[in-house]
Design a protein around this motif. Structure first.
Motif, PDB file in Angstrom:
ATOM      1  N   LYS A 451     -11.347 -14.845   5.867  1.00 34.47           N
ATOM      2  CA  LYS A 451     -11.582 -13.569   6.989  1.00 34.47           C
ATOM      3  C   LYS A 451     -10.236 -12.734   5.711  1.00 34.47           C
ATOM      4  O   LYS A 451     -10.961 -10.983   5.913  1.00 34.47           O
ATOM      5  N   TRP A 452      -8.956 -12.659   5.579  1.00 31.66           N
ATOM      6  CA  TRP A 452      -8.256 -11.881   5.364  1.00 31.66           C
ATOM      7  C   TRP A 452      -9.512 -11.300   3.561  1.00 31.66           C
ATOM      8  O   TRP A 452      -9.068 -10.346   3.904  1.00 31.66           O
ATOM      9  N   ALA A 453      -9.643 -12.105   2.899  1.00 33.99           N
ATOM     10  CA  ALA A 453     -10.029 -12.047   1.770  1.00 33.99           C
ATOM     11  C   ALA A 453     -11.593 -11.442   2.344  1.00 33.99           C
ATOM     12  O   ALA A 453     -11.088 -10.277   1.224  1.00 33.99           O
ATOM     13  N   ALA A 454     -12.520 -11.752   3.398  1.00 30.00           N
ATOM     14  CA  ALA A 454     -13.764 -10.460   3.231  1.00 30.00           C
ATOM     15  C   ALA A 454     -13.582  -8.875   3.910  1.00 30.00           C
ATOM     16  O   ALA A 454     -14.004  -8.108   2.902  1.00 30.00           O
ATOM     17  N   ALA A 455     -11.704  -9.169   4.781  1.00 24.85           N
ATOM     18  CA  ALA A 455     -11.852  -7.818   5.490  1.00 24.85           C
ATOM     19  C   ALA A 455     -11.509  -7.173   3.387  1.00 24.85           C
ATOM     20  O   ALA A 455     -11.699  -5.921   3.610  1.00 24.85           O
ATOM     21  N   ALA A 456     -10.284  -7.803   3.014  1.00 25.76           N
ATOM     22  CA  ALA A 456      -9.771  -6.722   1.420  1.00 25.76           C
ATOM     23  C   ALA A 456     -11.247  -6.724   0.899  1.00 25.76           C
ATOM     24  O   ALA A 456     -10.640  -5.395   0.035  1.00 25.76           O
ATOM     25  N   LYS A 457     -11.910  -7.444   0.396  1.00 28.37           N
ATOM     26  CA  LYS A 457     -13.329  -6.931  -0.718  1.00 28.37           C
ATOM     27  C   LYS A 457     -13.582  -5.842   0.013  1.00 28.37           C
ATOM     28  O   LYS A 457     -14.621  -4.985  -0.242  1.00 28.37           O
ATOM     29  N   GLU A 458     -14.128  -5.485   1.222  1.00 31.45           N
ATOM     30  CA  GLU A 458     -14.962  -4.666   2.345  1.00 31.45           C
ATOM     31  C   GLU A 458     -13.923  -3.758   2.039  1.00 31.45           C
ATOM     32  O   GLU A 458     -14.543  -2.420   1.341  1.00 31.45           O
ATOM     33  N   ALA A 459     -12.632  -3.609   2.558  1.00 32.03           N
ATOM     34  CA  ALA A 459     -12.131  -2.133   1.971  1.00 32.03           C
ATOM     35  C   ALA A 459     -12.168  -1.901   0.299  1.00 32.03           C
ATOM     36  O   ALA A 459     -12.178  -0.839  -0.087  1.00 32.03           O
ATOM     37  N   LEU A 460     -12.422  -2.489  -0.582  1.00 27.33           N
ATOM     38  CA  LEU A 460     -11.677  -2.354  -1.903  1.00 27.33           C
ATOM     39  C   LEU A 460     -13.512  -1.364  -2.316  1.00 27.33           C
ATOM     40  O   LEU A 460     -13.203  -0.510  -3.040  1.00 27.33           O
ATOM     41  N   GLU A 461     -14.523  -1.846  -1.876  1.00 26.39           N
ATOM     42  CA  GLU A 461     -16.310  -1.599  -2.173  1.00 26.39           C
ATOM     43  C   GLU A 461     -15.845  -0.261  -1.233  1.00 26.39           C
ATOM     44  O   GLU A 461     -16.315   0.377  -2.228  1.00 26.39           O
ATOM     45  N   ALA A 462     -15.349  -0.235  -0.132  1.00 29.37           N
ATOM     46  CA  ALA A 462     -15.074   1.321   0.206  1.00 29.37           C
ATOM     47  C   ALA A 462     -14.849   2.223  -0.554  1.00 29.37           C
ATOM     48  O   ALA A 462     -14.875   3.187  -0.787  1.00 29.37           O
ATOM     49  N   LEU A 463     -13.181   1.592  -1.183  1.00 26.86           N
ATOM     50  CA  LEU A 463     -12.656   2.245  -1.740  1.00 26.86           C
ATOM     51  C   LEU A 463     -13.269   3.413  -3.461  1.00 26.86           C
ATOM     52  O   LEU A 463     -13.053   4.169  -3.734  1.00 26.86           O
ATOM     53  N   GLU A 464     -13.678   1.765  -4.065  1.00 22.35           N
ATOM     54  CA  GLU A 464     -14.227   2.049  -4.780  1.00 22.35           C
ATOM     55  C   GLU A 464     -15.174   3.250  -5.059  1.00 22.35           C
ATOM     56  O   GLU A 464     -15.585   3.845  -5.746  1.00 22.35           O
ATOM     57  N   LYS A 465     -15.908   2.664  -3.249  1.00 20.56           N
ATOM     58  CA  LYS A 465     -17.354   3.705  -3.311  1.00 20.56           C
ATOM     59  C   LYS A 465     -16.586   5.449  -4.084  1.00 20.56           C
ATOM     60  O   LYS A 465     -17.464   5.798  -4.486  1.00 20.56           O
ATOM     61  N   ARG A 466     -15.892   5.294  -3.242  1.00 21.19           N
ATOM     62  CA  ARG A 466     -15.653   7.371  -2.506  1.00 21.19           C
ATOM     63  C   ARG A 466     -14.748   7.172  -3.802  1.00 21.19           C
ATOM     64  O   ARG A 466     -15.054   8.653  -3.898  1.00 21.19           O
ATOM     65  N   ILE A 467     -14.856   6.935  -4.758  1.00 25.51           N
ATOM     66  CA  ILE A 467     -13.449   7.046  -5.756  1.00 25.51           C
ATOM     67  C   ILE A 467     -14.698   7.594  -6.768  1.00 25.51           C
ATOM     68  O   ILE A 467     -14.731   8.766  -7.995  1.00 25.51           O
ATOM     69  N   ALA A 468     -15.829   6.534  -6.710  1.00 25.83           N
ATOM     70  CA  ALA A 468     -17.425   6.896  -7.494  1.00 25.83           C
ATOM     71  C   ALA A 468     -17.492   7.987  -7.928  1.00 25.83           C
ATOM     72  O   ALA A 468     -18.137   9.211  -8.571  1.00 25.83           O
ATOM     73  N   GLU A 469     -17.825   8.466  -6.170  1.00 23.46           N
ATOM     74  CA  GLU A 469     -18.202   9.676  -5.726  1.00 23.46           C
ATOM     75  C   GLU A 469     -17.429  11.200  -6.092  1.00 23.46           C
ATOM     76  O   GLU A 469     -17.902  12.051  -6.298  1.00 23.46           O
ATOM     77  N   ALA A 470     -16.060  10.551  -5.978  1.00 24.05           N
ATOM     78  CA  ALA A 470     -15.336  11.871  -6.628  1.00 24.05           C
ATOM     79  C   ALA A 470     -15.325  12.090  -7.534  1.00 24.05           C
ATOM     80  O   ALA A 470     -15.918  13.331  -8.358  1.00 24.05           O
ATOM     81  N   VAL A 471     -15.427  10.582  -8.845  1.00 17.28           N
ATOM     82  CA  VAL A 471     -15.700  11.202 -10.026  1.00 17.28           C
ATOM     83  C   VAL A 471     -17.011  12.273 -10.700  1.00 17.28           C
ATOM     84  O   VAL A 471     -16.895  12.911 -11.210  1.00 17.28           O
ATOM     85  N   ALA A 472     -17.877  10.937  -9.684  1.00 19.32           N
ATOM     86  CA  ALA A 472     -18.952  12.445 -10.059  1.00 19.32           C
ATOM     87  C   ALA A 472     -20.073  13.552  -9.353  1.00 19.32           C
ATOM     88  O   ALA A 472     -20.365  14.126 -10.487  1.00 19.32           O
ATOM     89  N   ASN A 473     -18.656  13.099  -8.347  1.00 20.87           N
ATOM     90  CA  ASN A 473     -18.878  15.366  -8.724  1.00 20.87           C
ATOM     91  C   ASN A 473     -18.022  16.364  -8.695  1.00 20.87           C
ATOM     92  O   ASN A 473     -17.133  17.297  -8.710  1.00 20.87           O
ATOM     93  N   GLY A 474     -16.778  15.461 -10.204  1.00 17.26           N
ATOM     94  CA  GLY A 474     -16.336  16.194 -11.275  1.00 17.26           C
ATOM     95  C   GLY A 474     -14.704  16.694 -10.656  1.00 17.26           C
ATOM     96  O   GLY A 474     -13.752  17.153 -10.645  1.00 17.26           O
ATOM     97  N   ASP A 475     -14.459  15.997  -8.509  1.00 16.48           N
ATOM     98  CA  ASP A 475     -13.030  15.711  -8.259  1.00 16.48           C
ATOM     99  C   ASP A 475     -12.003  14.931  -8.195  1.00 16.48           C
ATOM    100  O   ASP A 475     -11.932  13.764  -7.987  1.00 16.48           O
ATOM    101  N   TYR A 476     -11.411  15.188  -9.749  1.00 17.36           N
ATOM    102  CA  TYR A 476     -10.501  14.444 -10.524  1.00 17.36           C
ATOM    103  C   TYR A 476      -9.288  14.222  -9.584  1.00 17.36           C
ATOM    104  O   TYR A 476      -8.551  13.287  -9.484  1.00 17.36           O
ATOM    105  N   ASP A 477      -8.939  15.264  -9.187  1.00 15.89           N
ATOM    106  CA  ASP A 477      -8.119  15.188  -8.053  1.00 15.89           C
ATOM    107  C   ASP A 477      -8.095  14.163  -7.022  1.00 15.89           C
ATOM    108  O   ASP A 477      -6.781  14.080  -6.539  1.00 15.89           O
ATOM    109  N   ALA A 478      -9.283  13.851  -6.309  1.00 11.84           N
ATOM    110  CA  ALA A 478      -9.293  13.673  -5.568  1.00 11.84           C
ATOM    111  C   ALA A 478      -9.751  11.888  -5.736  1.00 11.84           C
ATOM    112  O   ALA A 478      -9.459  11.120  -5.518  1.00 11.84           O
TER     113      ALA A 478
END
Length: 480
Positions: A451-478
């Motif tokens: 369960k822990w591994a599944a929760a960590a994977k889900e959190a990591l995927e969500a974080l990577e998605k948010r980072i990718a969106e910030a980079v795509a928008n040119g918001d490197y600070d975020a």
């Protein structure tokens, strides 16, 4: 030293009226040099923004914002800002600030492993003073951590790197909404959730609590292989007690950290001033005497163990008030004497009067045998009491079974506190070896890890998605 750094040194011989002396550090937003301000002939710390980063307007805005934030906050525990600008000759952006002639707390931890409780509390108090100044000016630092706390030669702690600092009334255009800013090891839950517009001084207090935990134990409160795992623990895992990680830490300091790191902002200390008062109370006591409470309840706890007993004693001495007054004592003694004389007179009449009283006296021994029957009932009553002795029998549950039941109850109450659940289960493994519980505990441990591994994977995927969106928008600070 290679030729490339040498040529760099030649280029940075002087920037904006500051003569470069030596490089003292390298950060995410540029190098930091020891320099001399030629106009005032004083030593300063000079941060220079690299040309390739200076091309991004967001970084320049953040760079200037740090300098302006430092200039607005004048306090002995904040690294003072001196000047900011762009050098006309080289085009380099620079920020001159107060030079602190000592290490960061991060460097101290690397050298010593952990700090003494007193030193850590004094550092936390200094930084709380800096945060109180920021709070009074409506600012939130948002990146309190050991690496941003510098100590001068006298031991005074100073808060640096206001690059993420933001006025609470400012527009959030510089940081994309929904992005987490800060350092994962010390980040408040509301920062992890990206609630940028709702951050206040309590987020800084959480970070300072996490920093204090690191200083006294030698490790951050939450650890993990990735930033996502660490951030997830800030959201879900119980706050660890510092004195369980390091027994040398007092329960008072451990409870203070616990209060600072509550998941709910409303459950934390609400202002840096409150923290200063709590630390002052702790520092007045030797470490061994720092009890479970650090607030105003400390005197109450002491009273609960001693004062009430003292208060009860005078009442125990009140029986003398029941004694008759001196004026009535003579009457009392006379009455008692008369009673004794009367009883003696009756006894004499019974023993020496003529007639049948002697026969009555012979009957008197009969009450003796009559008094004997009560003895058997007393002996017969004892077996009845003996039949009730099975009461102390209940310890049917072994200590191992009790601990296992308590561990499962915790897992049910805190299903996402994976780290703590595993610790409790693992502590039972040695004692369960060779018992029927061994297999059951192993199965439950495997389930928690899954369960822990599944929760960590889900959190990591969500974080990577948010980072990718910030980079795509040119918001490197975020994205950082």
């Amino acid at each position: 030293m290679s030729e490339r750094p040498a040529s760099g040194a030649k280029v940075l011989k002087e920037v904006g009226g500051f003569e470069i002396i030596a490089k003292v550090g390298q950060g995410a937003m540029g190098a930091v040099f020891q320099a001399r301000q030629k106009s005032l002939d004083r030593i300063v710390a000079l941060k220079v923004l690299p040309p390739h980063i200076a091309k991004d307007r967001n970084f320049i805005e953040r760079f200037v914002r740090e300098a302006r934030a430092s200039a607005k906050l004048t306090h002995p525990n904040i690294v003072a800002g001196i000047d900011v600008g762009q050098d006309p000759g080289t085009g380099l952006w620079y920020f001159a600030m107060e030079y602190v002639d000592g290490p960061t707390c991060k460097q101290l931890l690397q050298q010593q492993g952990r700090l003494s409780e007193d030193q850590a509390l004094k550092i936390a108090r200094d930084i709380a003073g800096a945060l109180e100044c920021a709070h009074q000016n409506g600012m939130v630092h948002r990146d309190v951590k050991p690496d941003n706390i510098l100590l001068n030669k006298s031991g005074t702690a100073k808060l640096a790197d206001l690059g993420l600092a933001r006025h609470q009334d400012d527009d959030a255009h510089l940081t994309q909404s929904g992005q987490a800013l800060g350092t994962p090891f010390y980040m408040a839950p509301e920062q992890v959730r990206g609630e940028i517009d709702h951050l206040d001084t309590r987020a800084d207090l959480y970070a300072l609590g996490a920093t204090l935990f690191h200083l006294v134990t030698g490790q951050p409160p939450y650890q993990g292989e990735t930033s996502a795992v660490i951030m997830a623990k800030h959201l879900t895992d119980p706050v660890p007690m510092a004195n369980r990680v390091c027994p040398d830490v007092s329960s008072g300091t451990s409870k203070l950290i616990l209060k600072l790191m509550q998941k709910d902002q409303a459950q934390r200390l609400q202002t840096p001033r409150e923290l200063i008062e709590q630390i002052d109370r702790l520092l007045k006591l030797p470490a061994a005497a720092r009890g479970l409470t650090t607030g105003p309840r400390i005197p109450v706890k002491g009273a609960a163990t001693t004062a009430p007993r003292e208060a009860v004693r005078p009442r125990a001495e009140q029986p003398p008030a029941l004694q008759p007054a001196a004026g009535h004592k003579a009457l009392l003694y006379a009455g008692v004497g008369a009673g004794i004389v009367l009883l003696l007179g009756i006894a004499v009449l019974l023993l020496f009067s003529s007639g049948q009283p002697p026969k009555t006296a012979k009957v008197a021994p009969q009450p003796v045998p009559v008094a004997e029957p009560p003895v058997p009932p007393a002996t017969e009553a004892q077996p009845v009491v003996a039949k009730e002795s099975p009461v102390p029998e209940p310890p049917k549950e072994s200590p191992l079974e009790r601990r296992w039941r308590e561990a499962r109850a915790f897992a049910e109450a805190q299903p996402t506190a994976f780290d703590e659940i595993l610790k409790r289960y693992q502590s039972l493994v040695p004692a369960s070896a060779g018992t029927p519980l061994e297999a059951e505990i192993q199965v439950e441990m495997a389930d928690v890890e899954r369960k822990w591994a599944a929760a960590a994977k889900e959190a990591l995927e969500a974080l990577e998605k948010r980072i990718a969106e910030a980079v795509a928008n040119g918001d490197y600070d975020a994205a950082l």
